[in-house]
Design a protein around this motif. Structure first.
Motif, PDB file in Angstrom:
ATOM      1  N   GLY A 128       0.835  -1.189   0.000  1.00 48.76           N
ATOM      2  CA  GLY A 128       0.000   0.000   0.000  1.00 48.76           C
ATOM      3  C   GLY A 128       0.869   1.238   0.000  1.00 48.76           C
ATOM      4  O   GLY A 128       1.802   1.353   0.793  1.00 48.76           O
ATOM      5  N   VAL A 129       0.584   2.167  -0.916  1.00 49.07           N
ATOM      6  CA  VAL A 129       1.366   3.395  -1.030  1.00 49.07           C
ATOM      7  C   VAL A 129       0.426   4.593  -1.132  1.00 49.07           C
ATOM      8  O   VAL A 129      -0.763   4.450  -1.407  1.00 49.07           O
ATOM      9  CB  VAL A 129       2.314   3.373  -2.257  1.00 49.07           C
ATOM     10  N   SER A 130       0.997   5.777  -0.925  1.00 50.20           N
ATOM     11  CA  SER A 130       0.268   7.014  -1.150  1.00 50.20           C
ATOM     12  C   SER A 130       1.227   8.037  -1.728  1.00 50.20           C
ATOM     13  O   SER A 130       2.441   7.958  -1.522  1.00 50.20           O
ATOM     14  CB  SER A 130      -0.346   7.542   0.150  1.00 50.20           C
ATOM     15  N   ALA A 131       0.684   8.997  -2.462  1.00 47.85           N
ATOM     16  CA  ALA A 131       1.489  10.062  -3.049  1.00 47.85           C
ATOM     17  C   ALA A 131       1.172  11.371  -2.336  1.00 47.85           C
ATOM     18  O   ALA A 131       0.478  11.408  -1.332  1.00 47.85           O
ATOM     19  CB  ALA A 131       1.218  10.162  -4.547  1.00 47.85           C
ATOM     20  N   GLY A 132       1.708  12.464  -2.872  1.00 46.85           N
ATOM     21  CA  GLY A 132       1.511  13.772  -2.260  1.00 46.85           C
ATOM     22  C   GLY A 132       2.681  14.150  -1.373  1.00 46.85           C
ATOM     23  O   GLY A 132       3.538  13.322  -1.041  1.00 46.85           O
ATOM     24  N   ARG A 133       2.698  15.414  -0.994  1.00 48.17           N
ATOM     25  CA  ARG A 133       3.769  15.895  -0.111  1.00 48.17           C
ATOM     26  C   ARG A 133       3.684  15.162   1.220  1.00 48.17           C
ATOM     27  O   ARG A 133       2.648  15.198   1.891  1.00 48.17           O
ATOM     28  CB  ARG A 133       3.634  17.398   0.108  1.00 48.17           C
ATOM     29  N   PRO A 134       4.736  14.465   1.629  1.00 48.02           N
ATOM     30  CA  PRO A 134       4.672  13.666   2.858  1.00 48.02           C
ATOM     31  C   PRO A 134       4.717  14.540   4.103  1.00 48.02           C
ATOM     32  O   PRO A 134       5.121  15.706   4.051  1.00 48.02           O
ATOM     33  CB  PRO A 134       5.911  12.768   2.755  1.00 48.02           C
ATOM     34  N   LEU A 135       4.318  13.954   5.226  1.00 45.27           N
ATOM     35  CA  LEU A 135       4.329  14.664   6.496  1.00 45.27           C
ATOM     36  C   LEU A 135       5.747  15.066   6.912  1.00 45.27           C
ATOM     37  O   LEU A 135       6.719  14.373   6.589  1.00 45.27           O
ATOM     38  CB  LEU A 135       3.723  13.785   7.588  1.00 45.27           C
ATOM     39  N   HIS A 136       5.832  16.163   7.609  1.00 55.01           N
ATOM     40  CA  HIS A 136       7.092  16.636   8.207  1.00 55.01           C
ATOM     41  C   HIS A 136       8.154  16.943   7.151  1.00 55.01           C
ATOM     42  O   HIS A 136       9.354  16.804   7.408  1.00 55.01           O
ATOM     43  CB  HIS A 136       7.653  15.614   9.200  1.00 55.01           C
ATOM     44  N   ALA A 137       7.722  17.386   5.971  1.00 57.52           N
ATOM     45  CA  ALA A 137       8.687  17.615   4.890  1.00 57.52           C
ATOM     46  C   ALA A 137       9.706  18.682   5.261  1.00 57.52           C
ATOM     47  O   ALA A 137      10.887  18.577   4.882  1.00 57.52           O
ATOM     48  CB  ALA A 137       7.959  18.000   3.607  1.00 57.52           C
ATOM     49  N   ASP A 138       9.289  19.698   5.987  1.00 53.00           N
ATOM     50  CA  ASP A 138      10.247  20.756   6.346  1.00 53.00           C
ATOM     51  C   ASP A 138      11.402  20.212   7.180  1.00 53.00           C
ATOM     52  O   ASP A 138      12.519  20.740   7.128  1.00 53.00           O
ATOM     53  CB  ASP A 138       9.531  21.863   7.128  1.00 53.00           C
ATOM     54  N   LEU A 139      11.146  19.141   7.947  1.00 54.35           N
ATOM     55  CA  LEU A 139      12.187  18.558   8.781  1.00 54.35           C
ATOM     56  C   LEU A 139      12.962  17.456   8.072  1.00 54.35           C
ATOM     57  O   LEU A 139      14.183  17.344   8.215  1.00 54.35           O
ATOM     58  CB  LEU A 139      11.560  17.994  10.065  1.00 54.35           C
ATOM     59  N   ILE A 140      12.246  16.606   7.329  1.00 58.69           N
ATOM     60  CA  ILE A 140      12.869  15.400   6.774  1.00 58.69           C
ATOM     61  C   ILE A 140      13.421  15.606   5.370  1.00 58.69           C
ATOM     62  O   ILE A 140      14.484  15.080   5.028  1.00 58.69           O
ATOM     63  CB  ILE A 140      11.858  14.239   6.777  1.00 58.69           C
ATOM     64  N   ALA A 141      12.710  16.368   4.536  1.00 58.17           N
ATOM     65  CA  ALA A 141      13.114  16.475   3.130  1.00 58.17           C
ATOM     66  C   ALA A 141      14.554  16.944   2.945  1.00 58.17           C
ATOM     67  O   ALA A 141      15.268  16.405   2.085  1.00 58.17           O
ATOM     68  CB  ALA A 141      12.142  17.384   2.374  1.00 58.17           C
ATOM     69  N   PRO A 142      15.064  17.905   3.741  1.00 59.15           N
ATOM     70  CA  PRO A 142      16.474  18.284   3.553  1.00 59.15           C
ATOM     71  C   PRO A 142      17.444  17.146   3.863  1.00 59.15           C
ATOM     72  O   PRO A 142      18.587  17.165   3.393  1.00 59.15           O
ATOM     73  CB  PRO A 142      16.653  19.442   4.559  1.00 59.15           C
ATOM     74  N   LEU A 143      17.005  16.160   4.643  1.00 56.40           N
ATOM     75  CA  LEU A 143      17.859  15.024   4.964  1.00 56.40           C
ATOM     76  C   LEU A 143      17.769  13.928   3.900  1.00 56.40           C
ATOM     77  O   LEU A 143      18.668  13.084   3.810  1.00 56.40           O
ATOM     78  CB  LEU A 143      17.456  14.436   6.320  1.00 56.40           C
ATOM     79  N   VAL A 144      16.708  13.943   3.111  1.00 53.25           N
ATOM     80  CA  VAL A 144      16.471  12.887   2.123  1.00 53.25           C
ATOM     81  C   VAL A 144      17.003  13.283   0.751  1.00 53.25           C
ATOM     82  O   VAL A 144      17.606  12.464   0.045  1.00 53.25           O
ATOM     83  CB  VAL A 144      14.960  12.568   2.033  1.00 53.25           C
ATOM     84  N   PHE A 145      16.782  14.538   0.361  1.00 56.83           N
ATOM     85  CA  PHE A 145      17.071  14.963  -1.002  1.00 56.83           C
ATOM     86  C   PHE A 145      18.292  15.868  -1.048  1.00 56.83           C
ATOM     87  O   PHE A 145      18.548  16.645  -0.120  1.00 56.83           O
ATOM     88  CB  PHE A 145      15.870  15.709  -1.594  1.00 56.83           C
TER      89      PHE A 145
END
Length: 342
Positions: free
Chosen positions: A107-124
């Motif tokens: 099961g998956v979902s799309a869209g801007r994920p939760l806590h992007a301001d905190l996590i996205a700089p660590l992922v991308f």
């Protein structure tokens, strides 16, 4: 009552744990999956949540679960694909499915994920604010599971086993048909149906043109099926039977539901989120509400969604009461050879 015919029952467990003791909670969740298998549940699903004391990597956890279970289907509900590499996630989940001998549901979902301001700089790497969080990431993920060879017929890579045509490894045959989309809006339901995915829908939905949860969910399923698909629909409900619980536990279950009732009275937030009421009580009380649920006659698969706040032994009690006193009244039958555990 006669219109309800549930052929498949599953459960969704939160996998939560004390912040200072993750092993205890993860081990108990593995035991819940084993117990659910013993009781005859058809499937067990886990959430993937980030920055919380719960399962942050569904693929890693379910890899362990493949070695502790043998029959029950294993599922993710859901993996927010925004933080994932469509290729690497496909590798991980294909590995899990092979270890599970073909029992995995994704099961998956799309869209801007939760806590992007905190996590996205660590992922991308670089500026992530313009990153693609759309449905297209799900399509790329699914394409990677198809086992299509990369390059043309003459494209070979060198390996310790000699030249080979390259494709994602391992190839998990049939896994592409076991992808589910967690859809909460008309747009996502239409997209999932049009692209041939199965549909997960639960106790949270977007109110589009209505303030009534059940009207919105019925329209969601109608839209999904109207997209020309014959794929599966699985319905989730928070159901907490307490027939075998003691008096103090019964009161706590009631208090839990009472504390969440206010949110079910009107749309919440800018997205007009609608919540279904939790169903708590004796089996007789629960069955009365389930027989009045207008969505159940539209589906053949029901997912028991477990609350976050309860203890391990309470989850076991809920499992037992649900399987022995509720599921059979909905038309469900345990698979041959499966005996309800005590």
């Amino acid at each position: 009552m006669g219109n309800i015919s549930i052929s498949h029952i599953g459960f969704l467990t939160p996998g939560n744990y004390p912040d200072d003791d993750p092993l205890s909670g993860l081990e108990q969740t593995l035991q819940q999956l084993q117990y659910g298998e013993d009781l005859g549940f058809d499937s067990a699903w886990v959430r993937q949540r980030h920055l919380e004391p719960g399962i942050s990597s569904a693929s890693a956890f379910l890899a362990a679960a493949t070695q502790r279970t043998s029959r029950i289907e294993l599922g993710t509900a859901v993996i927010p694909i925004g933080y994932e590499s469509p290729y690497r996630l496909a590798e991980d989940l294909a590995t899990v499915d092979v270890l599970a001998r073909g029992r995995l549901n994704i099961g998956v979902s799309a869209g801007r994920p939760l806590h992007a301001d905190l996590i996205a700089p660590l992922v991308f790497d670089g500026d992530w604010t313009g990153y693609d969080f759309s449905h297209d990431r799900v399509l790329r993920f699914a394409d990677n599971l198809r086992g299509t060879y990369l390059g043309d017929e003459e494209t070979l890579i060198k390996t310790p086993f000699g030249p080979q045509r390259p494709r994602l490894q391992p190839y998990a045959r049939g896994l592409i048909d076991r992808i589910w989309y967690g859809g909460g809006s008309q747009r996502s339901a239409e997209w999932a149906g049009r692209n041939g995915f199965n549909l997960l829908t639960g106790n949270v939905i977007t109110g589009e043109g209505t303030d009534d949860f059940f009207t919105a969910q019925s329209r969601l399923i109608e839209t999904f099926r109207g997209a020309g698909t014959q794929r599966r629909v699985a319905l989730g409900r928070v159901i907490v039977p307490f027939d075998s619980a003691d008096a103090a536990t019964r009161r706590r279950y009631r208090d839990y539901a009472d504390g969440r009732h206010q949110r079910t009275l009107s749309p919440q937030g800018e997205r007009r989120t609608l919540f279904a009421p939790d169903i708590v009580g004796t089996s007789e009380e629960i069955l009365e509400k389930l027989f009045a649920d207008p969505i159940l006659p539209q589906v053949g698969e029901l997912r028991l969604e477990l609350p976050y706040e309860f203890e391990h032994e309470e989850y076991r009690q809920i499992f037992h009461d649900f399987v022995t006193t509720i599921a059979p009244e909905l038309g469900w039958k345990a698979r041959s050879g499966i005996r309800a555990a005590s």
